[in-house]
Design a protein around this motif. Structure first.
Motif, PDB file in Angstrom:
ATOM      1  N   ARG A  67      22.087  28.576  28.097  1.00 35.23           N
ATOM      2  CA  ARG A  67      23.286  28.538  27.028  1.00 35.23           C
ATOM      3  C   ARG A  67      22.874  29.514  25.559  1.00 35.23           C
ATOM      4  N   SER A  68      21.736  29.347  25.434  1.00 37.99           N
ATOM      5  CA  SER A  68      21.454  30.229  23.901  1.00 37.99           C
ATOM      6  C   SER A  68      21.541  31.701  24.371  1.00 37.99           C
ATOM      7  N   GLU A  69      21.223  32.216  25.545  1.00 41.43           N
ATOM      8  CA  GLU A  69      21.442  33.489  25.837  1.00 41.43           C
ATOM      9  C   GLU A  69      22.654  33.903  25.979  1.00 41.43           C
ATOM     10  N   ALA A  70      23.536  32.956  26.504  1.00 38.60           N
ATOM     11  CA  ALA A  70      24.936  33.410  26.783  1.00 38.60           C
ATOM     12  C   ALA A  70      25.646  33.509  25.289  1.00 38.60           C
ATOM     13  N   ARG A  71      25.176  32.613  24.105  1.00 41.94           N
ATOM     14  CA  ARG A  71      25.819  32.559  22.933  1.00 41.94           C
ATOM     15  C   ARG A  71      25.078  33.832  22.296  1.00 41.94           C
TER      16      ARG A  71
ATOM     17  N   ILE B  77      35.278  27.981  13.621  1.00 40.01           N
ATOM     18  CA  ILE B  77      34.234  27.253  13.449  1.00 40.01           C
ATOM     19  C   ILE B  77      34.191  26.063  14.225  1.00 40.01           C
ATOM     20  N   ALA B  78      35.348  25.447  14.193  1.00 41.05           N
ATOM     21  CA  ALA B  78      35.494  24.001  15.027  1.00 41.05           C
ATOM     22  C   ALA B  78      35.201  24.270  16.248  1.00 41.05           C
ATOM     23  N   GLN B  79      35.565  25.563  16.926  1.00 41.74           N
ATOM     24  CA  GLN B  79      35.397  25.625  18.372  1.00 41.74           C
ATOM     25  C   GLN B  79      33.910  25.902  18.784  1.00 41.74           C
ATOM     26  N   ILE B  80      33.351  26.988  17.819  1.00 42.08           N
ATOM     27  CA  ILE B  80      32.059  27.505  18.367  1.00 42.08           C
ATOM     28  C   ILE B  80      30.869  27.328  17.286  1.00 42.08           C
ATOM     29  N   GLY B  81      31.309  26.990  16.012  1.00 35.10           N
ATOM     30  CA  GLY B  81      30.336  26.761  14.997  1.00 35.10           C
ATOM     31  C   GLY B  81      30.361  28.243  14.447  1.00 35.10           C
ATOM     32  N   PHE B  82      28.996  28.512  13.680  1.00 38.69           N
ATOM     33  CA  PHE B  82      28.893  29.587  12.904  1.00 38.69           C
ATOM     34  C   PHE B  82      28.148  30.541  14.051  1.00 38.69           C
ATOM     35  N   MET B  83      28.622  31.966  14.204  1.00 45.09           N
ATOM     36  CA  MET B  83      28.157  32.624  15.208  1.00 45.09           C
ATOM     37  C   MET B  83      28.543  34.015  15.134  1.00 45.09           C
ATOM     38  N   PHE B  84      27.368  34.979  14.951  1.00 41.48           N
ATOM     39  CA  PHE B  84      27.584  36.498  14.839  1.00 41.48           C
ATOM     40  C   PHE B  84      26.750  37.130  15.562  1.00 41.48           C
ATOM     41  N   THR B  85      27.490  37.815  16.565  1.00 42.20           N
ATOM     42  CA  THR B  85      26.348  38.668  17.440  1.00 42.20           C
ATOM     43  C   THR B  85      27.283  40.060  17.546  1.00 42.20           C
ATOM     44  N   PRO B  86      26.418  41.243  17.597  1.00 43.52           N
ATOM     45  CA  PRO B  86      27.227  42.431  17.707  1.00 43.52           C
ATOM     46  C   PRO B  86      27.413  42.911  19.245  1.00 43.52           C
ATOM     47  N   LYS B  87      26.840  42.233  20.278  1.00 42.60           N
ATOM     48  CA  LYS B  87      26.777  42.646  21.605  1.00 42.60           C
ATOM     49  C   LYS B  87      28.274  42.578  22.365  1.00 42.60           C
ATOM     50  N   PRO B  88      29.185  41.964  21.931  1.00 39.60           N
ATOM     51  CA  PRO B  88      30.508  42.132  22.353  1.00 39.60           C
ATOM     52  C   PRO B  88      30.975  43.487  22.137  1.00 39.60           C
ATOM     53  N   LEU B  89      30.530  44.005  21.052  1.00 39.41           N
ATOM     54  CA  LEU B  89      31.029  45.496  20.539  1.00 39.41           C
ATOM     55  C   LEU B  89      30.547  46.490  21.026  1.00 39.41           C
ATOM     56  N   ILE B  90      29.246  46.283  21.881  1.00 41.83           N
ATOM     57  CA  ILE B  90      28.469  47.320  22.671  1.00 41.83           C
ATOM     58  C   ILE B  90      29.345  47.545  24.007  1.00 41.83           C
ATOM     59  N   PRO B  91      29.452  48.933  23.874  1.00 47.59           N
ATOM     60  CA  PRO B  91      30.378  49.469  25.174  1.00 47.59           C
ATOM     61  C   PRO B  91      29.879  49.350  26.438  1.00 47.59           C
TER      62      PRO B  91
ATOM     63  N   SER C 263      35.939  26.488  32.492  1.00 50.50           N
ATOM     64  CA  SER C 263      35.744  27.935  33.015  1.00 50.50           C
ATOM     65  C   SER C 263      34.323  28.375  32.261  1.00 50.50           C
ATOM     66  N   PHE C 264      34.138  28.163  31.350  1.00 53.05           N
ATOM     67  CA  PHE C 264      32.675  28.735  30.532  1.00 53.05           C
ATOM     68  C   PHE C 264      31.767  27.678  31.265  1.00 53.05           C
ATOM     69  N   GLU C 265      31.690  26.442  31.427  1.00 53.24           N
ATOM     70  CA  GLU C 265      30.783  25.726  31.824  1.00 53.24           C
ATOM     71  C   GLU C 265      30.435  26.292  33.499  1.00 53.24           C
ATOM     72  N   LYS C 266      31.472  26.463  33.949  1.00 52.12           N
ATOM     73  CA  LYS C 266      31.216  26.798  35.506  1.00 52.12           C
ATOM     74  C   LYS C 266      30.648  28.385  35.562  1.00 52.12           C
ATOM     75  N   SER C 267      31.168  29.249  34.577  1.00 50.08           N
ATOM     76  CA  SER C 267      30.553  30.611  34.686  1.00 50.08           C
ATOM     77  C   SER C 267      29.019  30.761  34.513  1.00 50.08           C
ATOM     78  N   ILE C 268      28.320  29.655  33.616  1.00 50.57           N
ATOM     79  CA  ILE C 268      26.840  29.750  33.396  1.00 50.57           C
ATOM     80  C   ILE C 268      26.158  28.739  34.123  1.00 50.57           C
ATOM     81  N   ARG C 269      26.841  28.104  35.176  1.00 47.98           N
ATOM     82  CA  ARG C 269      26.118  27.556  36.284  1.00 47.98           C
ATOM     83  C   ARG C 269      24.864  28.330  36.712  1.00 47.98           C
ATOM     84  N   MET C 270      23.825  27.377  37.089  1.00 44.44           N
ATOM     85  CA  MET C 270      22.670  28.060  37.542  1.00 44.44           C
ATOM     86  C   MET C 270      22.327  27.458  39.128  1.00 44.44           C
TER      87      MET C 270
END
Length: 361
Positions: free
Chosen positions: A17-21, A108-122, A214-221
């Motif tokens: 979950r942490s890696e996905a976030r 914030i109510a949905q995902i809390g405080f989060m900042f990551t530049p990875k979605p911006l990487i081509p 859908s998210f829980e399903k996508s990160i299943r292991m």
């Protein structure tokens, strides 16, 4: 289910979950933000409506007064644009701030405080035509199509129902002055906006539940992935066992080195052996410097004999010491008397040896 087909049946671990976030992969519905912003905008427009009306009226009066009487030059034009910009900010800024605050809170109510530049990487996969075509005909695309269709139906129905419900008022505006007409249409528009906002919010909450699923399903292991992650976090079991054996061997070696310095070894007589040492200057009570059973006990007895350490047989005391006292720990208070008697015997024996008497075997 797809997750079951490829073996991904286990819930994601906190590490996954942490890696996905960190990659920006979270359960979030943009529909929630949109619905709340729509509601906030209409409430803000109604709240600041009087100020907006006054500002627009002043603007109209300014332009309709006598614009031909002004001698246009560079300074007047600059002042005019400055005043228009300030007026625009006065009208728009309060409404925009409300929408901004509501949007941030919803996020914030949905995902809390989060900042990551990875979605911006081509990502080459996102511009791959084959991947794009597959996404067009995926289950996610179908869900988006259903959502868009529902939104169009809801917006159309809400607008139609409000307009038909207030049709008589709309007809009566033909006999009203301009300001009453604007007030009536403003009221109708507000009602349409609020009803659409509430309906979209209900759809958004359903979409949020789907996004979570859908998210829980996508990160299943898979079970194997969980085992590998555990192995990486805890270390290879074989390596850990090897380290543990080495630690035990080193501890046993240190323990055996302490046997020649002991004052007495208490035995059971063959199964257990406990070596005790007592230094009145540095110890508060006698301390167990070595202990063991079977082969270890035999080794302790051999070292004791080689180094002339007295060996005393006491089955009950040996069992009690072996069970209750760890190596390098002092004996408990309830064993003081029994150990004191043995040490007194040993000290008396040592004095006899120093005086030339043979040590009993």
């Amino acid at each position: 289910m797809a997750g079951d087909k490829d073996g991904r049946t286990e819930k994601a671990t906190p590490k996954r979950r942490s890696e996905a976030r960190k990659k920006g992969q979270v359960a979030r519905s943009t529909e929630v933000n949109s619905a709340l912003i729509i509601l906030a905008l209409f409430v803000a427009i109604r709240t600041f409506g009087q100020n907006i009306y006054t500002s627009l009226s002043d603007l109209m009066r300014f332009f309709l007064s006598s614009p031909a009487s002004y001698e246009l030059n560079e300074k007047i034009v600059a002042d005019l644009f400055l005043n228009l910009a300030l007026l625009f900010m006065k009208i728009v800024l309060p409404v925009a701030l409300v929408a901004l605050v509501v949007g941030v809170i919803a996020n914030i109510a949905q995902i809390g405080f989060m900042f990551t530049p990875k979605p911006l990487i081509p990502d080459a996969k996102k511009i791959n035509p084959l991947s794009g075509a597959s996404r067009l005909f995926s289950g996610k695309a179908l869900v988006e199509l259903v959502k868009s269709s529902l939104k169009i139906i809801v917006i159309g129905y809400m607008a139609y129902s409000v307009i038909m419900g207030r049709y008589a008022e709309i007809v009566n505006t033909l006999d009203m002055d301009i300001w009453d007409t604007l007030s009536t249409f403003g009221s109708i528009l507000y009602e349409v906006g609020m009803k659409i906002g509430v309906a979209l919010l209900i759809l958004a909450l359903l979409d949020f539940i789907y996004q979570r699923y859908s998210f829980e399903k996508s990160i299943r292991m898979t079970k194997q992935e969980i085992k590998e992650e555990y192995r990486q976090m805890e270390g290879d079991p074989q390596v850990k066992a090897h380290i543990r054996r080495k630690q035990q061997e080193m501890a046993a070696a240190r323990m055996m080195q302490a046997v020649p310095t002991a004052d007495v070894v208490i035995t059971n007589p063959t199964r257990l052996a406990i070596a005790l040492k007592y230094d009145t200057e540095t110890m508060g009570a006698p301390k167990v410097v070595a202990k063991g059973q079977r082969l270890v006990a035999e080794k302790i007895r051999e070292l004791a004999k080689e180094n002339n350490v007295p060996i005393v047989e006491d089955k009950l005391l040996a069992q009690s010491l072996f069970k209750t006292v760890e190596v390098d720990k002092e004996i408990p208070y309830d064993l003081y008397k029994a150990i004191a008697e043995i040490l007194a015997y040993v000290y008396q024996l040592n004095r006899g040896v120093r005086q030339g008497n043979p040590r009993p075997r």
